[in-house]
Scaffold this active site. Structure first.
Site, PDB file in Angstrom:
ATOM      1  N   GLY A 586     -88.025 -30.325  41.779  1.00  0.00           N
ATOM      2  CA  GLY A 586     -88.054 -28.875  41.089  1.00  0.00           C
ATOM      3  C   GLY A 586     -86.905 -28.214  41.028  1.00  0.00           C
ATOM      4  O   GLY A 586     -85.863 -28.673  41.947  1.00  0.00           O
ATOM      5  N   LYS A 608     -84.574 -28.567  49.822  1.00  0.00           N
ATOM      6  CA  LYS A 608     -84.006 -27.549  49.038  1.00  0.00           C
ATOM      7  C   LYS A 608     -82.517 -27.629  49.265  1.00  0.00           C
ATOM      8  O   LYS A 608     -82.272 -27.263  50.283  1.00  0.00           O
ATOM      9  CB  LYS A 608     -84.810 -26.379  49.088  1.00  0.00           C
ATOM     10  CG  LYS A 608     -84.327 -25.074  48.147  1.00  0.00           C
ATOM     11  CD  LYS A 608     -85.277 -23.805  48.289  1.00  0.00           C
ATOM     12  CE  LYS A 608     -84.999 -22.917  47.190  1.00  0.00           C
ATOM     13  NZ  LYS A 608     -85.996 -21.853  47.347  1.00  0.00           N
ATOM     14  N   ASP A 701     -91.375 -11.784  44.694  1.00  0.00           N
ATOM     15  CA  ASP A 701     -91.484 -12.895  43.544  1.00  0.00           C
ATOM     16  C   ASP A 701     -92.653 -13.610  43.437  1.00  0.00           C
ATOM     17  O   ASP A 701     -92.664 -14.992  43.548  1.00  0.00           O
ATOM     18  CB  ASP A 701     -90.208 -13.711  43.563  1.00  0.00           C
ATOM     19  CG  ASP A 701     -89.654 -14.683  42.543  1.00  0.00           C
ATOM     20  OD1 ASP A 701     -90.208 -14.134  41.415  1.00  0.00           O
ATOM     21  OD2 ASP A 701     -88.886 -15.443  42.476  1.00  0.00           O
TER      22      ASP A 701
HETATM   23  N1  LIG Z   1     -91.812 -28.120  49.330  1.00  0.00           N
HETATM   24  C1  LIG Z   1     -92.093 -28.271  48.295  1.00  0.00           C
HETATM   25  N2  LIG Z   1     -92.580 -29.571  47.956  1.00  0.00           N
HETATM   26  C2  LIG Z   1     -92.825 -29.847  46.472  1.00  0.00           C
HETATM   27  N3  LIG Z   1     -92.212 -29.015  45.643  1.00  0.00           N
HETATM   28  C3  LIG Z   1     -91.646 -28.014  45.907  1.00  0.00           C
HETATM   29  C4  LIG Z   1     -91.283 -27.570  47.379  1.00  0.00           C
HETATM   30  N4  LIG Z   1     -90.756 -26.377  47.317  1.00  0.00           N
HETATM   31  C5  LIG Z   1     -90.459 -26.130  46.024  1.00  0.00           C
HETATM   32  N5  LIG Z   1     -90.751 -26.824  45.087  1.00  0.00           N
HETATM   33  C6  LIG Z   1     -90.857 -27.051  43.642  1.00  0.00           C
HETATM   34  O1  LIG Z   1     -89.736 -26.583  43.528  1.00  0.00           O
HETATM   35  C7  LIG Z   1     -89.730 -25.445  42.756  1.00  0.00           C
HETATM   36  C8  LIG Z   1     -88.649 -24.193  42.704  1.00  0.00           C
HETATM   37  O2  LIG Z   1     -88.685 -24.107  44.040  1.00  0.00           O
HETATM   38  P1  LIG Z   1     -88.360 -22.807  44.587  1.00  0.00           P
HETATM   39  O3  LIG Z   1     -89.184 -21.542  43.990  1.00  0.00           O
HETATM   40  O4  LIG Z   1     -88.475 -22.681  46.171  1.00  0.00           O
HETATM   41  O5  LIG Z   1     -86.816 -22.713  44.044  1.00  0.00           O
HETATM   42  P2  LIG Z   1     -85.977 -21.347  43.515  1.00  0.00           P
HETATM   43  O6  LIG Z   1     -84.716 -21.915  43.180  1.00  0.00           O
HETATM   44  O7  LIG Z   1     -86.174 -20.128  44.512  1.00  0.00           O
HETATM   45  O8  LIG Z   1     -86.773 -20.842  42.481  1.00  0.00           O
HETATM   46  P3  LIG Z   1     -86.806 -19.343  41.549  1.00  0.00           P
HETATM   47  O9  LIG Z   1     -85.920 -19.537  40.361  1.00  0.00           O
HETATM   48  O10 LIG Z   1     -88.215 -19.552  41.419  1.00  0.00           O
HETATM   49  O11 LIG Z   1     -86.272 -18.407  42.725  1.00  0.00           O
HETATM   50  C9  LIG Z   1     -91.097 -24.760  42.900  1.00  0.00           C
HETATM   51  O12 LIG Z   1     -91.921 -24.099  41.746  1.00  0.00           O
HETATM   52  C10 LIG Z   1     -91.986 -26.095  43.175  1.00  0.00           C
HETATM   53  O13 LIG Z   1     -92.533 -26.756  41.966  1.00  0.00           O
END
Ligand SMILES: Nc1ncnc2c1ncn2[C@@H]1O[C@H](COP(=O)(O)OP(=O)(O)OP(=O)(O)O)[C@@H](O)[C@H]1O
Length: 898
Positions: A586, A608, A701
């Site tokens: 993601g 991440k 969020d």
């Molecule tokens: N532990 C995980 N296992 C599987 N998929 C995950 C996991 N963590 C995140 N994802 C996927 O990745 C996507 C983005 O993750 P996350 O929301 O943490 O990123 P972000 O950069 O903070 O996003 P945003 O733009 O919403 O702030 C999530 O919607 C989810 O589908």
């Protein structure tokens, strides 16, 4: 050439560029109706009367009892069975009848005549236009083409309409798909075939070609989104396990009794106190305003290197194969090639827990041990390996629910420290030793802890580096091997050394980089050697040592082919030398989430990675987010990060892998969830949010993408993720609620955020509840009224969305939603800034609805059981055609057709 009437039909094969083979499968089953069309060459309608100088297959102009719609409104001629007199009426001979309705030839869009079935020579139908009518038609086509050009230039390039200039990135910010993107894989070009003139003309009865086109468009839209494959795999796996195990879904009771908030505001005590203090002392990277530059450079997170340099596999180098006689030294990477440590681990654990054989598989037991040993080594870099082994044994016992006494532990340690040789080792050593030096390389760190019974002439290599753990640059190991060998054989060339190993990642890559010959032993029942990593190809590969001896005896001449078979190193990041990323799960605004696996245990995790954005002066939010996770630790449905820190200049957080998020599951369920699923989800969502609040965190969020289902045992548990913009609403020093502030910039995702956020107000618990309501409404209806609205600037759009959320649009949305939502919003909007929401009441709303409808909270979500879904799911057998696809026709006709 006179125009002819012909029959054609949509042909699914080759039509869709669907990302998913599920879509292809569904399209192949699609029986499309033939339709009547007028076939004309473009040279005919561009220059009527002139002889065509080039061969073209021409275009098909649809004949239909319906007029064209949308962008193509008015682009038609009337077909008259009798002689035409006025403007755009055409006369056809013999007269064409269609249940008394008038028929229209659509001048635009025109569809490409592709004659896909080569063995069918299309017979023209016996109908034709007279010359005068054809001239009228050609003129109409040209006029309409000009008009279309004009209309297109008038249409804004945004789906949300509007012609004024907008700010840069407006479209991406507003999460719109641009038209070009939406049309990237048009339905057109090769999807029509002409049929032999055998059909009867009942085909002209509605539904027409446009209904079929809508279905195609629907198919493409449903199956093209990223993640369809992994979501359907997850769902199918889930369903299979339910069937196999008679699995009774286990949904945790929604009661909030376990969550104690000590009255209105949480009080921080014990271990939580430290975590909260650390969080409080950390600058919040996104707190409604950009960090001042000096703060960024002072650095919430330091990054020296703007382009992160993660550990990746060394570049490929293939040694030409040489004959067995030319090896002077064979180095065994001991564990896995000569010594069977897996069996020793298993024996040690079964000696501690005799019944574990019947509870867990051998593979799982070994995995548990190795993972525990690796994490002990990782978290206590100064501890002795022998202690780590002892602790790991104890960890596994505890994990399996057993207490162990010291005597039993010592006995198990003896078994672990004296692993046996593999059965084929003795005879292989016999073959390989003639005249060669044999060296054995212990598992890093285990030199003095693991002492297998090796034959005397096998020299156990003591590494020059005291520790050779996971973080040691692995090339150092090969340098040490070479230095050791050169001490007794100074003139040796690296290609005269054969390194035998079972681990692609640990030894193969560095050995190849060092120029050694390599042999990979892939023992089928050894968990570690089952890890298949395409980052390094060995010179030889064999199932066991005997097979290796045979391979060495055969000189392989065909080196060139072997080289070509070698894939280049494609693998992206390797984190801490331990987790290998393989694909993207993601992407969000604050990072990319990779799928990765643990190189020792093969266990999958999600990682991440947040690259600091130098240009925007944005710091990494990850270290902050990891601290929030620490405060939230210990609740079902909240991940515990396994490791977080800085690697290669980027923020990194390793966590358990989750299943699809709620937005992916919504798409899998073709746009909407049933009310039953909404109620079941709402119960878990409110509990997660309540828990976060009970720990002093306001999420800020809440949205479908930030809730994901768990894996395996947690497949019915909804996880709340992404705390990058979360914030403590309680000051731990004073114990007071944070003060209300105005004039803040927007936090969260505009589509779901509370109306307060649109007007720059500081967010508190009430706003999470409102965002929860909006999220649930989006999941229930598939779309929110403020999606895709137009405004000339981001500020104007924020304002407009806020007004809609506070005004009629919200009112109208609630009027067509179950009454529970009206109550939920009434409650959240009645709360003052510092008020504690009544979680129990909100849960009660959804529980009450479930009782009223006689639904059980049984874990049978729509993706498990699609009974409540009118349109089914994206599983081809469950997919139901959507008769209500009644959007503007022009949106379905790719531009390329006219
Ligand atoms: N532990 C995980 N296992 C599987 N998929 C995950 C996991 N963590 C995140 N994802 C996927 O990745 C996507 C983005 O993750 P996350 O929301 O943490 O990123 P972000 O950069 O903070 O996003 P945003 O733009 O919403 O702030 C999530 O919607 C989810 O589908």
């Amino acid at each position: 050439m006179p125009p002819t009437f012909t029959l054609a039909r949509l042909r699914p094969t080759g039509a869709g560029q669907w990302a998913s083979n599920l879509g292809q499968q569904k399209a192949a089953d699609l029986n499309t109706r033939p339709f009547l069309a007028l076939h004309a060459l473009s040279s005919d309608y561009h220059n009527p009367g002139k002889v065509s100088t080039y061969v073209s297959l021409g275009r098909l102009f649809v004949v239909s009892p319906q007029k064209p719609e949308g962008l193509y409104t008015g682009f038609y001629c009337v077909l008259s069975p009798v002689e035409a007199t006025d403007g755009r009426t055409l006369t056809v001979y013999p007269p064409l009848q269609s249940s008394g309705q008038p028929l229209y030839v659509h001048t635009l869009p025109a569809l490409p005549d592709t004659r896909m079935l080569e063995d069918i020579v299309p017979d023209p139908l016996p109908y034709h236009l007279d010359d005068a009518s054809f001239r009228v038609f050609c003129l109409a086509v040209r006029e309409d083409m000009d008009e279309l050009r004009k209309r297109r230039s008038d249409v804004a390039s945004r789906d949300s309409g509007g012609l004024e200039a907008v700010q840069k990135d407006w479209d991406s910010w507003s999460q719109q798909t641009s038209r070009t993107k939406a049309r990237r894989a048009p339905l057109g070009e090769s999807i029509f075939e002409r049929l032999p003139a055998i059909g009867n003309l009942n085909v002209l009865d509605p539904p027409t070609i446009y209904s079929e086109l809508r279905l195609f468009h629907q198919l493409e839209a449903d199956y093209s989104w990223k993640g369809v494959r992994s979501t359907s795999d997850w769902v199918l796996h889930l369903r299979k396990s339910i069937m196999d195990q008679q699995f009774i879904p286990d949904i945790p009771e929604a009661a909030s009794g376990a969550i104690s908030t000590y009255g209105d505001l949480p009080i921080f005590m014990d271990h939580l106190r430290t975590a909260v203090d650390v969080l409080f002392a950390t600058e919040i990277p996104y707190d409604g305003q950009k960090l001042p530059e000096e703060l960024v450079s002072r650095s919430v997170v330091r990054w020296e290197d703007p382009s992160p340099d993660f550990d990746v596999a060394e570049s490929a180098y293939i040694c030409p194969r040489i004959h067995a006689a030319e090896f002077h030294v064979v180095v065994f990477d001991l564990i896995g090639s000569l010594v069977d440590r897996d069996t020793a681990i298993f024996k040690a654990i079964t000696s501690l827990i005799p019944t574990c054989k019947s509870v867990v598989s051998r593979y799982k037991v070994i995995q548990l041990f190795i993972d525990s040993e690796a994490s002990r080594t990782r978290s206590n870099p100064n501890s002795l390996p022998i202690d780590n082994m002892r602790y790991a044994l104890r960890d596994v016992a505890i994990r399996l629910g057993y207490a162990v006494d010291d005597d039993a532990l010592e006995h198990a340690m003896q078994l672990l420290r004296r692993p046996l040789l593999y059965e084929d080792a003795t005879s292989a050593l016999e073959t390989l030793r003639c005249g060669r030096a044999l060296l054995a390389l212990p598992l890093p760190d285990t030199l003095f802890s693991v002492r297998p019974d090796l034959p005397r002439d096998v020299d156990l290599l003591a590494m020059a580096t005291a520790r050779c753990d996971l973080y040691t640059r692995r090339s150092e190991v090969c340098d040490a091997i070479l230095a050791h060998i050169k001490a007794s054989q100074p003139g040796i060339d690296p290609s005269e050394i054969l390194l035998v190993t079972s681990y692609t990642y640990r030894m193969l890559e560095p050995a190849r980089a060092a120029g050694f010959q390599t042999a990979l032993i892939t023992r089928p029942d050894c968990p570690l050697s089952s890890i298949r990593l395409d980052t390094a190809l060995p010179t030889y590969s064999a199932d066991d040592l005997c097979a290796l001896c045979d391979a060495l005896d055969r000189r392989v001449e065909d080196v060139q082919n072997y080289k070509e078979a070698d894939p280049s190193f494609w693998t992206p990041y390797r984190i801490r030398g331990l987790w290998q990323c393989d694909k993207i799960l993601g992407e969000g605004s604050f990072g990319t989430i990779y799928n990765a696996f643990h190189l020792f245990t093969n266990e999958e995790v999600a990682i991440k990675v947040d690259m600091p954005d130098e240009e925007l002066h944005q710091p990494c939010a990850l270290p902050y987010e990891a601290k929030v996770y620490r405060v939230l630790e210990g609740h079902l449905g909240i991940l515990v990060p396994r490791w977080d820190g800085e690697e290669g200049g980027a923020g990194v957080m390793v966590m358990d892998k989750l299943g699809p998020n709620l937005n992916q599951l919504r798409l899998f369920c073709r746009g909407k969830f049933s009310l039953k699923t909404i109620c079941m989800l709402a119960l878990q969502m409110i509990t997660r949010i309540e828990f976060a609040h009970s720990r002093g965190i306001v999420v800020r969020d809440v949205k479908p993408e930030n809730f994901a289902m768990g894996m395996d045992d947690h497949r019915n548990i909804l996880f709340l993720l992404d705390f990058g913009v979360s914030k403590l609403y309680v000051n731990p020093t004073t114990g007071k609620h944070i003060p209300f502030r105005d004039g803040r910039s927007h936090i969260g995702t505009p589509r779901y955020s509370s109306f307060n956020s649109h007007f720059g107000r500081e967010l508190s618990r009430r706003d999470d509840i409102e965002a929860l309501g909006t999220t649930l409404l989006a999941l229930l209806h598939g779309r929110l009224p403020w999606q895709g609205i137009y405004a000339p600037s981001i500020e104007a759009k924020m304002w407009r969305m806020g007004e809609m959320k506070a005004g009629y649009a919200m009112h109208e949305l609630l009027s067509r939603s179950p009454s529970e939502f009206t109550w939920l919003f009434a409650h959240s909007r009645s709360l003052a800034f510092e008020d504690k929401p009544n979680y129990e009441m909100i849960r009660g709303l959804f529980l009450h609805r479930m009782r009223y409808e006689k639904w059980k909270n049984d874990g049978l979500f729509d993706w498990v059981d699609c009974r409540f879904l009118k349109k089914g799911t994206l599983i081809p057998e469950e997919y139901q055609w959507d008769d209500e696809v009644a959007l503007d026709t022009s949106r379905f006709i790719p531009m390329t057709w006219s």
